[in-house]
Design an enzyme around this catalytic site. Structure first.
Site, mmCIF file in Angstrom:
data_model
loop_
_atom_site.group_PDB
_atom_site.id
_atom_site.type_symbol
_atom_site.label_atom_id
_atom_site.label_comp_id
_atom_site.label_asym_id
_atom_site.label_seq_id
_atom_site.Cartn_x
_atom_site.Cartn_y
_atom_site.Cartn_z
ATOM 1 N N ASN A 210 0.847 -1.294 0.003
ATOM 2 C CA ASN A 210 -0.041 -0.060 -0.121
ATOM 3 C C ASN A 210 0.884 1.188 -0.215
ATOM 4 O O ASN A 210 1.185 1.799 1.077
ATOM 5 C CB ASN A 210 -1.295 -0.135 1.157
ATOM 6 C CG ASN A 210 -2.045 -1.046 1.121
ATOM 7 O OD1 ASN A 210 -2.731 -0.948 0.208
ATOM 8 N ND2 ASN A 210 -2.140 -2.183 1.961
ATOM 9 N N GLU A 211 1.322 1.639 -1.271
ATOM 10 C CA GLU A 211 2.243 2.817 -1.539
ATOM 11 C C GLU A 211 1.713 4.161 -0.925
ATOM 12 O O GLU A 211 0.540 4.236 -0.854
ATOM 13 C CB GLU A 211 2.684 2.917 -2.741
ATOM 14 C CG GLU A 211 3.514 1.801 -3.471
ATOM 15 C CD GLU A 211 4.904 1.530 -2.989
ATOM 16 O OE1 GLU A 211 5.240 2.179 -1.857
ATOM 17 O OE2 GLU A 211 5.495 0.649 -3.452
ATOM 18 N N PRO A 212 2.586 5.035 -0.455
ATOM 19 C CA PRO A 212 2.058 6.286 0.045
ATOM 20 C C PRO A 212 0.999 6.662 -1.327
ATOM 21 O O PRO A 212 1.048 6.746 -2.498
ATOM 22 C CB PRO A 212 3.235 7.094 -0.138
ATOM 23 C CG PRO A 212 4.471 6.309 0.091
ATOM 24 C CD PRO A 212 4.025 5.112 -0.495
ATOM 25 N N SER B 213 -2.119 5.563 -0.882
ATOM 26 C CA SER B 213 -3.177 4.564 -0.966
ATOM 27 C C SER B 213 -4.157 5.046 0.022
ATOM 28 O O SER B 213 -3.931 5.451 1.387
ATOM 29 C CB SER B 213 -2.749 3.230 -0.500
ATOM 30 O OG SER B 213 -1.737 2.735 -1.438
ATOM 31 N N THR C 256 10.530 1.510 -3.684
ATOM 32 C CA THR C 256 10.073 0.136 -3.502
ATOM 33 C C THR C 256 10.884 -0.715 -4.456
ATOM 34 O O THR C 256 11.513 -1.855 -4.243
ATOM 35 C CB THR C 256 8.773 -0.072 -3.353
ATOM 36 O OG1 THR C 256 8.176 0.957 -2.347
ATOM 37 C CG2 THR C 256 8.259 -1.715 -3.303
#
Length: 167
Positions: A131-133, A135, A150
């Protein structure tokens, strides 16, 4: 110890224990300890159902960079979990079918009774379970584009960033 006690507690009640599992460097020592407890103290995983957080896309489960491979290498090959109780997102689902696959994955968790315990790690971007920034806080299972950081962090496992999946 907390996970082992939860598994035993559920066994005593004749219930399944549903674990949400993570990959990456953070949980490796946890998996080593669970394997040790299984081998030395007789902890059975026969009542355990697992759901992994994530998988690269596209990615075959036979690929040694897949999370399917990772989980079997670090945990599943060393314990007595039933193969049908292991749930890891499929990195080969056809893109047109992916949305429904994700909905079904969430429903499988719900049908198993929900998660009793979720093991998490935090990536350098602050992501949890990819859940990348940015999300949404209520995000469910879905495809997501990985942050460049990532991908850089994973590049050593893939022999360079150009080989790291983007999703």
């Amino acid at each position: 110890q907390e996970i082992a006690q939860l598994i035993r507690s559920k066994q005593e009640k004749g219930k399944s224990c549903v674990l949400g599992l993570a990959t990456g460097s953070s949980p490796i020592k946890v998996y080593e300890e669970l394997v040790r407890i299984h081998k030395e103290e007789g902890l059975s995983f026969s009542n355990v159902i697992t759901f992994n957080l994530d998988e690269y896309y596209p990615m075959t489960k036979e690929n040694n960079q897949s999370y399917h491979y990772f989980m079997h290498q670090h945990l599943f090959n060393h314990i007595d979990i039933k193969p049908e109780n292991v749930n890891i997102p499929d990195g080969t689902v056809n893109i047109e079918e992916l949305n429904q696959y994700c909905i079904d994955y969430e429903m499988n968790i719900k049908n198993a009774g929900g998660l009793d315990f979720q093991l998490l790690g935090i990536g350098r971007t602050g992501h949890v379970g990819f859940n990348e920034p940015g999300s949404h806080v209520n995000s469910g299972t879905r495809i997501i584009t990985l942050d460049h950081i990532t991908r850089v962090d994973a590049s050593s496992d893939f022999n360079g960033i150009d080989n790291v999946p983007k999703r």
